[in-house]
Design a protein around this motif. Structure first.
Motif, short mmCIF file in Angstrom:
data_model
loop_
_atom_site.label_atom_id
_atom_site.label_comp_id
_atom_site.label_asym_id
_atom_site.label_seq_id
_atom_site.Cartn_x
_atom_site.Cartn_y
_atom_site.Cartn_z
N UNK A 112 0.84 -1.20 0.00
CA UNK A 112 0.00 0.00 0.00
C UNK A 112 0.88 1.25 0.00
N UNK A 113 0.34 2.33 -0.56
CA UNK A 113 1.13 3.54 -0.62
C UNK A 113 0.31 4.78 -0.93
N UNK A 114 1.04 5.85 -1.24
CA UNK A 114 0.46 7.16 -1.49
C UNK A 114 1.06 7.76 -2.74
N UNK A 115 0.24 8.42 -3.53
CA UNK A 115 0.69 9.16 -4.71
C UNK A 115 0.15 10.58 -4.60
N UNK A 116 1.03 11.56 -4.68
CA UNK A 116 0.61 12.97 -4.65
C UNK A 116 1.33 13.70 -5.78
N UNK A 117 0.56 14.45 -6.56
CA UNK A 117 1.13 15.30 -7.60
C UNK A 117 1.10 16.74 -7.11
N UNK A 118 2.26 17.39 -7.07
CA UNK A 118 2.38 18.79 -6.66
C UNK A 118 2.28 19.66 -7.90
N UNK A 119 1.18 20.38 -8.04
CA UNK A 119 0.94 21.20 -9.24
C UNK A 119 1.87 22.39 -9.33
N UNK A 120 2.35 22.89 -8.21
CA UNK A 120 3.24 24.06 -8.24
C UNK A 120 4.61 23.71 -8.79
N UNK A 121 5.14 22.54 -8.42
CA UNK A 121 6.47 22.14 -8.87
C UNK A 121 6.44 21.15 -10.03
N UNK A 122 5.26 20.65 -10.39
CA UNK A 122 5.09 19.62 -11.42
C UNK A 122 5.85 18.34 -11.08
N UNK A 123 5.90 18.00 -9.79
CA UNK A 123 6.57 16.78 -9.35
C UNK A 123 5.56 15.75 -8.87
N UNK A 124 5.83 14.52 -9.23
CA UNK A 124 5.03 13.38 -8.80
C UNK A 124 5.78 12.70 -7.67
N UNK A 125 5.12 12.48 -6.53
CA UNK A 125 5.72 11.82 -5.38
C UNK A 125 4.94 10.55 -5.08
N UNK A 126 5.65 9.43 -5.01
CA UNK A 126 5.04 8.13 -4.72
C UNK A 126 5.80 7.50 -3.57
N UNK A 127 5.07 6.97 -2.59
CA UNK A 127 5.66 6.22 -1.48
C UNK A 127 4.94 4.88 -1.41
N UNK A 128 5.69 3.79 -1.47
CA UNK A 128 5.12 2.44 -1.38
C UNK A 128 5.71 1.75 -0.15
N UNK A 129 4.84 1.09 0.62
CA UNK A 129 5.33 0.35 1.78
C UNK A 129 4.79 0.85 3.09
N UNK A 130 4.01 1.89 3.08
CA UNK A 130 3.41 2.41 4.30
C UNK A 130 1.94 2.71 4.01
N UNK A 131 1.03 2.32 4.91
CA UNK A 131 -0.40 2.55 4.65
C UNK A 131 -0.72 4.03 4.44
#
Length: 195
Positions: A112-131
């Protein structure tokens, strides 16, 4: 008597017209009409869609593509990660997604993980392994090292049962990718969502 009423009514109407004009002028001085916004496109509705460049730990670049599921608009597909093609579900509009534990198309087990797209910096952040943390989804990214390279870190998790407390180390994988050229991303997302 008629001679008195007629000038009085005329003065009253003239005074009302002057007051209405000055009210209209004062409103126009404070507020300006803005131009109509452009058409609402799928890219504006789902800003996470598109193509990204991921720098790997080996120093190479990898292409990551995020497309909208054609049947479920609350789900996106992520292609290009080492785990294979996985899905994520929209939790908070416009760009916070939950990745459920699943098997990728290649058969690898994905935590399980989290995906967040930061519109200001145009960066995609993904973390897998933590609820996924529903109260503060971005909190997981405060734990990661600051780098544009895919990183992994370990995190200790305590599991409690009625008989004992078990400590386990889980590996949390962090990915940060930069959004590619906007015109290429728009073309790529529109062609893949039509399949």
């Amino acid at each position: 008597m008629k001679n008195i009423i007629f000038p009085f009514v005329a003065a009253l109407l003239f005074g009302t017209a002057v007051t209405a004009q000055s009210t209209s002028d004062s409103i126009a001085a404070k507020y300006q009409l803005l131009p109509m916004p452009g058409a609402l496109t799928i890219e504006k509705t789902y800003p996470v869609l598109g193509s990204y460049t991921l720098n790997t730990t080996e120093g190479t670049q990898q292409n990551v593509m995020i497309t909208l599921d054609p049947e479920n608009k609350g789900m996106v597909w992520i292609e290009g990660l080492p785990q294979g093609k996985i899905k994520a579900y929209l939790k908070k509009a416009p760009a916070t997604y939950r990745i459920l534990a699943q098997k990728s198309e290649t058969g690898k087990q994905v935590s399980e993980g989290t995906l967040i797209f930061d519109q200001e910096t145009n960066n995609l952040n993904i973390a897998l392994g933590k609820p996924f943390d529903t109260s503060n989804p971005a909190a997981i990214f405060n734990l990661k090292p600051t780098s544009d390279v895919a990183m992994s870190g370990s995190n200790e998790v305590k599991l409690k049962s009625k008989t004992a407390t078990i400590k386990m180390k889980t590996k949390v994988l962090f990915y940060t990718a930069a959004k590619s050229d906007q015109s290429n991303a728009n073309a790529a997302s529109s062609t893949t969502t039509q399949q």
